[in-house]
Write an enzyme that holds these catalytic residues in place. Structure first.
Site, PDB file in Angstrom:
ATOM      1  N   GLY A 173      10.832 -50.077  10.610  1.00 24.40           N
ATOM      2  CA  GLY A 173      10.408 -49.051  11.558  1.00 24.40           C
ATOM      3  C   GLY A 173       9.217 -48.264  11.065  1.00 24.40           C
ATOM      4  O   GLY A 173       9.164 -47.032  11.189  1.00 24.40           O
ATOM      5  N   PHE A 192      20.161 -38.260   3.423  1.00 24.76           N
ATOM      6  CA  PHE A 192      19.637 -38.466   2.073  1.00 24.76           C
ATOM      7  C   PHE A 192      19.049 -37.201   1.465  1.00 24.76           C
ATOM      8  O   PHE A 192      18.439 -37.245   0.403  1.00 24.76           O
ATOM      9  CB  PHE A 192      18.606 -39.597   2.084  1.00 24.76           C
ATOM     10  CG  PHE A 192      19.240 -40.955   2.151  1.00 24.76           C
ATOM     11  CD1 PHE A 192      19.472 -41.685   1.005  1.00 24.76           C
ATOM     12  CD2 PHE A 192      19.647 -41.487   3.363  1.00 24.76           C
ATOM     13  CE1 PHE A 192      20.086 -42.923   1.053  1.00 24.76           C
ATOM     14  CE2 PHE A 192      20.260 -42.729   3.429  1.00 24.76           C
ATOM     15  CZ  PHE A 192      20.485 -43.447   2.271  1.00 24.76           C
ATOM     16  N   HIS A 206      19.512 -31.193  16.644  1.00 27.20           N
ATOM     17  CA  HIS A 206      18.425 -32.116  16.324  1.00 27.20           C
ATOM     18  C   HIS A 206      17.405 -32.145  17.458  1.00 27.20           C
ATOM     19  O   HIS A 206      17.639 -31.602  18.531  1.00 27.20           O
ATOM     20  CB  HIS A 206      18.957 -33.532  16.094  1.00 27.20           C
ATOM     21  CG  HIS A 206      19.592 -33.723  14.759  1.00 27.20           C
ATOM     22  ND1 HIS A 206      20.914 -33.402  14.522  1.00 27.20           N
ATOM     23  CD2 HIS A 206      19.095 -34.192  13.578  1.00 27.20           C
ATOM     24  CE1 HIS A 206      21.199 -33.675  13.242  1.00 27.20           C
ATOM     25  NE2 HIS A 206      20.115 -34.148  12.659  1.00 27.20           N
ATOM     26  N   LYS A 242      16.703 -37.749  19.438  1.00 28.68           N
ATOM     27  CA  LYS A 242      17.849 -38.348  18.735  1.00 28.68           C
ATOM     28  C   LYS A 242      18.802 -38.962  19.756  1.00 28.68           C
ATOM     29  O   LYS A 242      19.143 -38.333  20.759  1.00 28.68           O
ATOM     30  CB  LYS A 242      18.563 -37.310  17.872  1.00 28.68           C
ATOM     31  CG  LYS A 242      19.643 -37.923  16.982  1.00 28.68           C
ATOM     32  CD  LYS A 242      20.091 -36.954  15.903  1.00 28.68           C
ATOM     33  CE  LYS A 242      21.210 -37.542  15.047  1.00 28.68           C
ATOM     34  NZ  LYS A 242      20.784 -38.781  14.351  1.00 28.68           N
TER      35      LYS A 242
END
Length: 273
Positions: free
Chosen positions: A12, A129, A159, A163
């Site tokens: 991506g 992450f 968000h 999303k």
């Protein structure tokens, strides 16, 4: 794996997260951008990945074929969509490539496919992450053990408008961390929507609320509410670069791993907290 540096391929490449990953890969010591992928038919195919990400020429051309770049990377980094990630997973499993998976929205079958592949290749699979989010997950476990049995627990996440899955993978990870600390299964205690006449709140449940608006990168709050007081634990991300750096850090960490399924807390060594 390549001995000098960890070589990464990024799925991506033209997306918001893909561009951030390219920037991070080109800036991080010990990491080499080996390949950048986009879907077949994309207008971005043939572009220089570094120029696409706004950081100058990289010499890596955006391609659609994993087969064409299979000798150019050690670890595949994927923050796309479940169906694409599972296709990439099968390829990486076949060719012995490590994976860092930040894609969310997998069903049970998808998660099982990741578990099975991890018997042969090394995978870091995490809902988020960010270092801060993973510290937050550890704090939630501790808060749940102290307050979880008597407080009302709600998780609120926000968000950007683009999303496509809800609740977010991070919100679900928060719920799983809390439920696990209480020796519960999240599937048995989660409440994902409230509308109309709902009656009083059912004790022991974990509620979820979702906001989708504007360009919010990611905001998550867990609330432990009792009569007279409440504790809120919140994480707010202002840039996707925090996720990109965490993903690259995970790729470096995988360099010594032959197989197994890990998450960001393993990478950060948070089990010692």
């Amino acid at each position: 794996m390549h001995e000098a540096q960890i070589r990464v391929a990024i799925a991506g490449a033209g997306g918001r997260m893909g561009r951030q990953l390219i920037q991070a890969a080109m800036a991080m010591e010990g990491v080499q951008l080996g390949a950048a992928l986009e879907r077949e038919g994309s207008s971005l195919l043939g572009s220089d990945a570094g120029e696409l990400a706004g950081v100058g020429k990289s010499g890596v051309i955006v391609q659609s074929s994993l087969e064409a770049v299979k000798d150019d990377f050690d670890v595949f980094i994927d923050f796309t969509r479940p169906e694409g990630t599972l296709t990439h997973l099968a390829f990486c499993r076949q060719h012995g490539k490590g994976m860092v998976i930040g894609t969310t929205g997998f069903d049970d079958a998808g998660k099982q496919a990741i578990r099975e592949a991890s018997q042969e290749i090394a995978i870091v699979f995490a809902a988020n992450f960010s270092v801060g989010v993973n510290v937050m997950l550890k704090l939630l476990e501790k808060a749940a053990k102290v307050m979880g049995d008597y407080s009302d627990i709600e998780i609120i996440e926000a968000h950007h408008r683009h999303k496509v899955d809800a609740p977010s993978g991070t919100a679900l990870a928060m719920g799983e961390a809390i439920a696990g600390a209480l020796d519960k299964n999240l599937k048995d205690c989660a409440v994902y929507s409230r509308e109309g006449y709902t009656g009083e709140r059912v004790p022991g449940t974990i509620g979820f609320a979702t906001v989708r608006a504007g360009d919010i990168v990611g905001e998550h709050t867990a609330m432990f509410a009792d009569i007279g007081e409440r504790v809120e634990i919140t994480h707010k991300a202002s840039s996707r670069m925090t996720f990109a750096n965490g993903a690259l850090r995970s790729a470096l960490w995988l360099k010594t791993k032959k197989n197994g399924l890990f998450d960001m807390r393993d990478v950060l060594g948070l089990d010692v907290l």
